[in-house]
Design a protein around this motif. Structure first.
Motif, PDB file in Angstrom:
ATOM      1  N   GLN A 181       0.443  -0.825   0.072  1.00  0.00           N
ATOM      2  CA  GLN A 181      -0.390   0.115   0.278  1.00  0.00           C
ATOM      3  C   GLN A 181       1.155   1.466  -0.312  1.00  0.00           C
ATOM      4  O   GLN A 181       0.429   2.245  -0.316  1.00  0.00           O
ATOM      5  CB  GLN A 181      -1.209  -0.131   1.234  1.00  0.00           C
ATOM      6  CG  GLN A 181      -2.007  -0.873   0.670  1.00  0.00           C
ATOM      7  CD  GLN A 181      -2.956  -1.405   2.029  1.00  0.00           C
ATOM      8  OE1 GLN A 181      -1.697  -0.171   3.083  1.00  0.00           O
ATOM      9  NE2 GLN A 181      -4.023  -1.807   2.183  1.00  0.00           N
TER      10      GLN A 181
ATOM     11  N   MET B 283       1.565   2.107  -3.672  1.00  0.00           N
ATOM     12  CA  MET B 283       0.632   2.557  -3.991  1.00  0.00           C
ATOM     13  C   MET B 283       0.184   3.578  -4.358  1.00  0.00           C
ATOM     14  O   MET B 283      -0.374   4.447  -4.652  1.00  0.00           O
ATOM     15  CB  MET B 283      -0.794   1.748  -4.295  1.00  0.00           C
ATOM     16  CG  MET B 283      -0.757  -0.281  -4.701  1.00  0.00           C
ATOM     17  SD  MET B 283       0.288   0.462  -6.249  1.00  0.00           S
ATOM     18  CE  MET B 283      -1.721   1.338  -6.694  1.00  0.00           C
TER      19      MET B 283
ATOM     20  N   ILE C 151      -1.028   4.219  -1.003  1.00  0.00           N
ATOM     21  CA  ILE C 151      -2.989   4.317  -0.551  1.00  0.00           C
ATOM     22  C   ILE C 151      -3.097   3.634   1.061  1.00  0.00           C
ATOM     23  O   ILE C 151      -4.391   3.099   1.719  1.00  0.00           O
ATOM     24  CB  ILE C 151      -3.450   3.293  -1.146  1.00  0.00           C
ATOM     25  CG1 ILE C 151      -3.684   1.814  -2.008  1.00  0.00           C
ATOM     26  CG2 ILE C 151      -4.096   3.806  -2.666  1.00  0.00           C
ATOM     27  CD1 ILE C 151      -3.739   0.909  -1.996  1.00  0.00           C
TER      28      ILE C 151
ATOM     29  N   ASP D 285      -3.772   3.616   4.817  1.00  0.00           N
ATOM     30  CA  ASP D 285      -5.205   5.121   5.780  1.00  0.00           C
ATOM     31  C   ASP D 285      -4.344   5.984   6.262  1.00  0.00           C
ATOM     32  O   ASP D 285      -3.206   5.009   7.248  1.00  0.00           O
ATOM     33  CB  ASP D 285      -6.347   4.074   6.218  1.00  0.00           C
ATOM     34  CG  ASP D 285      -6.661   2.894   5.243  1.00  0.00           C
ATOM     35  OD1 ASP D 285      -7.687   2.957   4.328  1.00  0.00           O
ATOM     36  OD2 ASP D 285      -7.068   1.862   5.666  1.00  0.00           O
TER      37      ASP D 285
ATOM     38  N   MET E 104      -2.469  -2.499  -8.504  1.00  0.00           N
ATOM     39  CA  MET E 104      -2.537  -3.536  -7.747  1.00  0.00           C
ATOM     40  C   MET E 104      -4.093  -4.367  -8.039  1.00  0.00           C
ATOM     41  O   MET E 104      -4.916  -4.041  -7.858  1.00  0.00           O
ATOM     42  CB  MET E 104      -2.098  -2.803  -6.244  1.00  0.00           C
ATOM     43  CG  MET E 104      -2.710  -3.533  -5.326  1.00  0.00           C
ATOM     44  SD  MET E 104      -1.531  -2.746  -3.636  1.00  0.00           S
ATOM     45  CE  MET E 104      -1.939  -4.247  -2.279  1.00  0.00           C
TER      46      MET E 104
END
Ligand SMILES: Nc1ncnc2c1ncn2[C@@H]1O[C@H](COP(=O)(O)OP(=O)(O)OP(=O)(O)O)[C@@H](O)[C@H]1O
Ligand code: SF4
Ligand SMILES: [Mg+2]
Lengths: 308, 343
Positions: free
Chosen positions: B69, B72, B74, B76, B112
């Protein structure tokens, strides 16, 4: 999709008969003399009594009476008030005002509630979020008549911003304060519901996918989060449109709006059985129609439930 | 392995390679929560080259997804933050890019796919709409062009009668077909790197094999770099070139897959291999690693694996072994890696 709608319409028909039967039973089949209940305290000559017995088929079996009543309703005949004014006339005069009040309240509730909810949801744990949370708890926990009197006192009397009563016939301006009060509680629910729905959807896997697709934040929220988040909100809003009209009884009385709620209130006090039945029947039908619309809309918004 | 460090940071992303395609260096990710700060990626480094498949293996909670993540962009956030390291894509550090520039890489050059395609696809839009969105938003294509390409992609990932199913919703597909839709969406723009995060975990065994086969085929055709995240070493045996093993937010071993199978240089890797389900032993694992993976809030002192390690010595309880190169192209984070390499 079509079979889904047919099924829901079938349920609507069932609800209609069940509800009208209940109303009919409650008002006309209470122990004691239905004619007396209809006439209230006033004395009644024998000849009128005879006419009434015939008009309401009181000499016939109960179920037949219901049948006469329900076929009357289906033909738009809701009976007459004690002074022989057709109930339908009363409704025609009063209902548009209630509808306007409810629609104003609905617009306030939808626009402010959804905006506040979305805003609070995407700024979770920030100041605005807390503000929405606290104020909604406050509004939800205050009874509507307290809220109504407070609004009259502060906004109407002390500040003098808006008229205290709606006037007859009411002006658009006069509708504003009762509409705000009528909307307040539902607005709080809408804001909270929208907020939690947005928060939940922002955490969902498919919103993560949307980010991973390289979409702009605006598109991730506006397209991929918004539509899913609104499914429960729209359901609530549509059901609430029916409830708003029922809720108008208190608001119309406080603000002296000459709508259907006030008429209902007055006819309960005056023991006008036929008027009460007529109005309540109408409210039930509105409520059931709102539910039907919700179910169909739900199916349009959420493809997963179309094939259940 | 000798790494070429690209000095020119202004390379054209589409020019010929100046180094490794994707180079993750000392990546650190933290989750700051009320209960404390969790370091979910700790000095994570790995490289993927064109046409190469890197498997990242480790137990649940070891930080595999979090590091993907981070690539990417992304995670949280809050509570998650990238607190250190570099992610070099074609020599340029993704972490130093403007969000706008990074978004053009996300989903386009690096994409992804996720574990559970049922929840990863948006339930209220048709699969065609969701695939087409890639073409419309990244390539400015019209809706009808986008749908045409979506059908081509659905054919490519072998979804039967794609032309009819393009207007179906995710819930109308089987698990395997849904994962194919997810794959179609991820490879839509012909990415340089595809990250597949446990793409087959939610599927049954025969479908698992089909999806792995599909990914391998696609990689052959396109020459993309593939990062395959899994907690099952057995799944990657046939498709991976290299393996990085993660434990408690750290990479503990990296090796060529055949070398690793022949001879693990870290006791945790050895444990993973011993716990593999052998095809000749019907049912049941041979011997799972004793104990359970640590809670990242309370990582053991010294070597994080020491409470579960069969070879533990005193030094392991106090000193955290860094990831070291043991042989060319092989790294291990065990004090005694050389001992394993000699026997
Ligand atoms: N959104 C989050 N909020 C807080 N902590 C998180 C979050 N995502 C991950 N973490 C932390 O990071 C750790 C590593 O998570 P990660 O998802 O990377 O594990 P994983 O190796 O992918 O495991 P699995 O095999 O279960 O997918 C978790 O144990 C958790 O402590
Ligand atoms: S450093 Fe010690 S405890 Fe850690 S893996 Fe090696 S032998 Fe085991
Ligand atoms: Mg994971």
């Amino acid at each position: 999709m079509t079979s889904y709608i047919i099924r829901r319409v079938g349920q609507f028909v069932l609800v209609f008969f069940a509800a009208t039967f209940l109303i009919f039973s409650m008002v006309f089949a209470i122990p004691g003399d239905p004619i007396r209940a209809l006439a209230g305290e006033k004395p009644m000559p024998d000849s009128l009594r005879q006419t009434l017995v015939q008009r309401y088929h009181l000499d016939e079996p109960y179920i037949v009476q219901y049948w006469y009543y329900v076929t009357g309703v289906l033909q738009g005949d809701l009976g007459e008030s004690f002074n022989q004014r057709p109930v339908l006339d009363i409704i025609k005069e009063r209902f548009p005002r209630t509808l306007r009040l409810a629609i104003y309240a609905f617009i306030i509730e939808m626009v402010i509630g959804v905006t506040a909810g979305v805003w609070a949801g995407i700024r979770k744990d920030k100041f605005l979020d807390s503000l929405v949370k606290v104020s909604t708890v406050a509004v939800i926990s205050i009874p509507i008549f307290v809220l109504g009197f407070m609004a009259q006192l502060f906004i109407g009397v002390r500040l003098g911003w808006l008229p205290v009563t709606a006037g007859n016939p009411p002006s658009l301006y006069g509708y504003l304060l009762p509409a705000i009060v009528l909307a307040a509680v539902s607005l709080a629910y809408v804001a909270r519901l929208t907020r939690s729905s947005v928060v939940e959807n922002l955490r969902s896997d498919y919103v993560r996918t949307a980010k991973a697709k390289g979409l702009s934040r605006r598109r991730v929220i506006g397209v991929h989060t918004f539509r899913n988040s609104l499914i429960p909100v729209i359901t609530f809003l549509a059901i609430d449109l029916g409830a708003l009209m029922g809720g108008a009884i208190i608001t119309e009385t406080i603000f002296n709006v000459p709508g259907i709620g006030q008429a209902l209130y007055q006819s309960v006090l005056g023991q006008e059985g036929a008027v009460v039945v007529g109005i309540v029947t109408l409210l039930v039908i509105i409520y059931a129609v709102a539910n039907l619309v919700v179910d169909v809309m739900y199916a349009v918004l959420d493809p997963r439930i179309r094939y259940d | 392995m000798t790494k070429v460090t690209p000095l020119d940071t202004a390379v054209d992303p589409h020019s010929a390679d100046t180094g490794v395609l994707l180079d993750v260096r000392d990546l650190e990710v933290e989750f700051r929560m009320r209960s404390g700060t969790v370091k979910a990626a700790n000095r994570v480094s790995y490289q993927v080259d064109k046409g190469e498949t890197l498997a990242i293996v480790g137990e649940s909670g070891s930080g595999k997804t979090v590091s993907a993540q981070a690539i990417m962009g992304i995670i949280d956030s809050p509570p998650g933050f990238v607190t250190g390291g570099e992610i070099l894509f074609r020599g340029k550090d993704l972490l130093k890019m403007e969000e706008k520039e990074r978004r053009q890489i996300r989903g386009d050059r690096i994409s992804m796919i996720f574990q559970d395609a049922l929840t990863a696809l948006n339930p209220v839009f048709t699969v065609g709409w969701q695939i087409s969105e890639m073409f419309q938003k990244h390539r400015g294509m019209s809706k009808s062009e986008g749908y045409k390409r979506a059908i081509e992609l659905m054919n490519l990932v072998k979804i039967p009668s794609a032309a009819e199913r393009v207007n179906a919703y995710p819930h109308e597909f089987s698990g395997g077909m849904r994962q194919r839709v997810m794959i179609a969406m991820a490879i839509a723009l012909d990415p340089d790197v595809l990250i597949a995060d446990e793409p087959t975990t939610a599927l049954d065994v025969t479908v698992q094999a089909q999806i792995m086969g599909l990914l391998a085929d696609l990689q052959q055709q396109t020459g993309m770099g593939l990062i395959l995240i899994t907690h099952d070493l057995g799944v990657v045996a046939e498709v991976a070139d290299k393996v990085s093993v993660m434990y408690a937010a750290e990479i503990v071993e990296t090796a060529d897959i055949r070398e690793l199978y022949r001879h693990p240089y870290h006791p945790y890797t050895e444990g993973l291999m011993r716990s593999l389900v052998r095809p000749d032993h019907k049912g049941g694992r041979l011997s799972p690693i004793k104990g359970s993976p640590p809670d990242l809030l309370h990582i053991p002192s010294g070597c994080p694996f020491h409470p579960r390690c069969d070879y533990v010595q005193d030094v392991c309880r106090t000193d955290d072994p860094p990831l070291r190169e043991i042989l060319e192209g092989r790294t291990s984070a065990c004090h005694f890696a050389e001992v394993f390499s000699n026997d």
